[in-house]
Design an enzyme around this catalytic site. Structure first.
Site, PDB file in Angstrom:
ATOM      1  N   ASP A  40      17.232  71.776  13.945  1.00 45.74           N
ATOM      2  CA  ASP A  40      17.202  73.238  14.030  1.00 45.74           C
ATOM      3  C   ASP A  40      18.286  73.887  14.893  1.00 45.74           C
ATOM      4  OD1 ASP A  40      14.898  72.436  12.780  1.00 45.74           O
ATOM      5  OD2 ASP A  40      13.637  73.939  13.720  1.00 45.74           O
ATOM      6  N   GLU A  54       9.715  63.984  22.315  1.00 45.99           N
ATOM      7  CA  GLU A  54      10.371  64.576  21.141  1.00 45.99           C
ATOM      8  C   GLU A  54      11.828  64.097  21.055  1.00 45.99           C
ATOM      9  OE1 GLU A  54      10.090  68.797  21.270  1.00 45.99           O
ATOM     10  OE2 GLU A  54      10.696  69.070  19.171  1.00 45.99           O
TER      11      GLU A  54
HETATM   12  C1  GLC Z   1      11.777  71.043  15.038  1.00 46.35           C
HETATM   13  C2  GLC Z   1      12.728  70.023  14.432  1.00 46.35           C
HETATM   14  C3  GLC Z   1      12.301  69.716  13.005  1.00 46.35           C
HETATM   15  C4  GLC Z   1      10.844  69.298  12.982  1.00 46.35           C
HETATM   16  C5  GLC Z   1       9.953  70.327  13.693  1.00 46.35           C
HETATM   17  C6  GLC Z   1       8.531  69.836  13.873  1.00 46.35           C
HETATM   18  O1  GLC Z   1      11.822  72.253  14.390  1.00 46.35           O
HETATM   19  O2  GLC Z   1      14.059  70.447  14.460  1.00 46.35           O
HETATM   20  O3  GLC Z   1      13.085  68.671  12.457  1.00 46.35           O
HETATM   21  O4  GLC Z   1      10.426  69.123  11.679  1.00 46.35           O
HETATM   22  O5  GLC Z   1      10.464  70.582  14.968  1.00 46.35           O
HETATM   23  O6  GLC Z   1       8.524  68.648  14.607  1.00 46.35           O
END
Ligand code: GLC
Length: 452
Positions: free
Chosen positions: A175, A400
């Site tokens: 993201d 994460e």
């Molecule tokens: C963030 C990450 C994405 C993931 C989401 C939920 O937005 O960039 O890849 O799917 O978190 O974990």
């Protein structure tokens, strides 16, 4: 580095399973308690892969549940809102129920994420302890995977060259990557003021306003295909999204006979993507793939961990594989970091060791590169990637992401894909050590039953 008692493989596996149990809602695995209380598409594919050997029944339920949110267009949404948990932007922003193509029984987002799902189903089939059930599952989900791939081919080839374009940074799975900085900066004036304090430390400048504004523009078009083609201001051909798509086409080619279908169209699709990746995104001078901004008509010359994802192509020509591996092992990526693989080139001006997708190492991208390295016969590289990833979670927990220099944890705790992929790496390590169950043949789709 956070203090955490050293744990052996068996204890690590038990911890991973207990994280996944705690994050299971009864129908889906949420990425993490608190911040991500719904079902995410990319995450569910990784959870399916991670549970394929440890708990295949739940892995099947995870993926079937996700595909239950598929739109009639074939689009698999990036979020399914199956719980009451608060999340922004939630159902009232996406308004999927106003769209006739969206499912009626679950609210979803209007975007998609990397199409890893066919590869996840291949994983389930390949490592099945009960082949009959696995084959039945392949037959059940095969039409949905076909619809997903058809959607990408017919609706997302915005550049007309055979690649799928992402229409929002959230579709990339990475993201906050700096790759989106220039296309975001070129957006027309932002009309949404986001309450930045909701996600402290995540979004630089007014990026989140731009993210939301972009999503609203697409929603207000009625999630319209013509609008995407002609007017939507963000359209990027991303190497990770397309590398994953190619790998999933190869997986579909192997699954097709199980579903009584012809594998050839999938091999042809893989060939088209392979050609388009090489023609449009490959940068021979730098030895890696760059994303391409379709609106600016130019590459985005920022090297990220996603630049290596086309290595997931089991049939990539040898010279290109060698060039990519050399860059990956160089002082820009693995050679520079004690805890690889940093999410961007550590020499890039935008590198930030602790900012989400702008520097930290991630378990999912490490896993993808581990799988790719193994399928090209780079056994030592695969071993290093696996060992470093296991070292990260053993020391800092199922975070994460991780600081690439000292391995300390960043972002959420008890993160599902970190736990799930740990299980897969442990299962593979047991296999290599001769203490796990033997798979049938081959290291990945394209190298197994169909041959390279
Ligand atoms: C963030 C990450 C994405 C993931 C989401 C939920 O937005 O960039 O890849 O799917 O978190 O974990």
């Amino acid at each position: 580095m956070e203090a955490r008692p050293a744990v052996d493989d068996a204890a690590l596996g038990r911890e991973a399973l207990s994280v996944l149990d705690a994050n299971w809602t009864g129908t889906a695995t949420v990425p993490a308690p608190g911040l991500y209380p719904h079902q995410w598409s990319f995450d569910s594919a990784f959870v399916t892969i991670g549970l394929a050997r440890a708990n295949p029944g739940r892995a099947r339920a995870e993926l079937a549940g996700l595909l239950g949110g598929q739109w009639r267009t074939g689009m698999v949404p990036h979020i399914l809102f199956r719980t009451a948990g608060g999340y922004f932007p939630g159902p009232s922003v996406w308004r999927s129920h106003d769209n006739a193509a969206a499912p009626r029984d679950v609210a979803t987002s209007g975007l998609t994420q990397p199409p890893l799902h066919a590869l996840a189903v291949w994983w389930l089939w390949r490592y099945a302890d009960d082949p009959e059930t696995a084959e039945g599952f392949v037959r059940q989900v095969y039409p949905m995977l076909i619809a997903q791939h058809d959607y990408l081919e017919t609706t997302r080839d915005l550049g007309g060259a055979g690649l799928a374009a992402i229409v929002h940074p959230w579709e990339s799975g990475m993201d906050d990557s700096p790759v989106w900085d220039s296309p975001l900066a070129a957006l027309p004036a932002v009309r949404y003021a986001y309450h930045r304090e909701m996600l402290p430390g995540r979004h630089p400048d007014n990026h989140h306003d731009r993210y939301v504004s972009l999503a609203l523009s697409y929603r207000d078009s009625g999630y319209d295909t013509r609008y995407l083609r002609q007017d939507h201001p963000f359209a990027v051909e991303d190497p990770m999204f397309n590398g994953i798509w190619l790998a999933s086409c190869e997986a579909l080619a192997e699954l097709a006979p199980v579903a009584g279908a012809d594998p050839r169209p999938h091999l042809e699709a893989a060939e088209r993507i392979r050609g388009a990746l090489a023609a449009r995104l490959w940068n021979g001078w730098d030895g890696l793939y760059y994303a391409r901004d379709l609106r600016a008509g130019a590459p985005i010359p920022i090297a990220t961990v996603g630049s290596f994802a086309p290595l997931l192509d089991p049939r990539m020509p040898g010279e290109q594989v060698s060039a990519l591996v050399a860059t990956l092992e160089s002082g820009r990526f693995m050679g520079a970091a004690g805890y690889p693989v940093p999410s961007i080139d550590i020499r890039a001006a935008q590198f930030d060791r602790s900012h989400y997708w702008r520097g930290p190492s991630w378990v999912n991208t490490n896993w993808l590169l581990w799988h790719a390295a193994g399928s090209h016969g780079f056994t030592e590289l695969a071993q290093v990637l696996s060992a470093c990833t296991l070292r990260l979670v053993r020391q800092a927990g199922f975070r994460e992401c991780f600081d690439p220099f000292d391995g300390s944890g960043r972002g959420c705790r008890d993160f599902s894909w970190s736990a799930a992929l740990t299980l897969d790496l442990l299962a593979d390590a047991a296999l290599t050590a001769g203490t796990g169950p033997e798979p049938e043949s081959g290291a990945g789709p394209g190298l197994g039953t169909l041959g390279a």
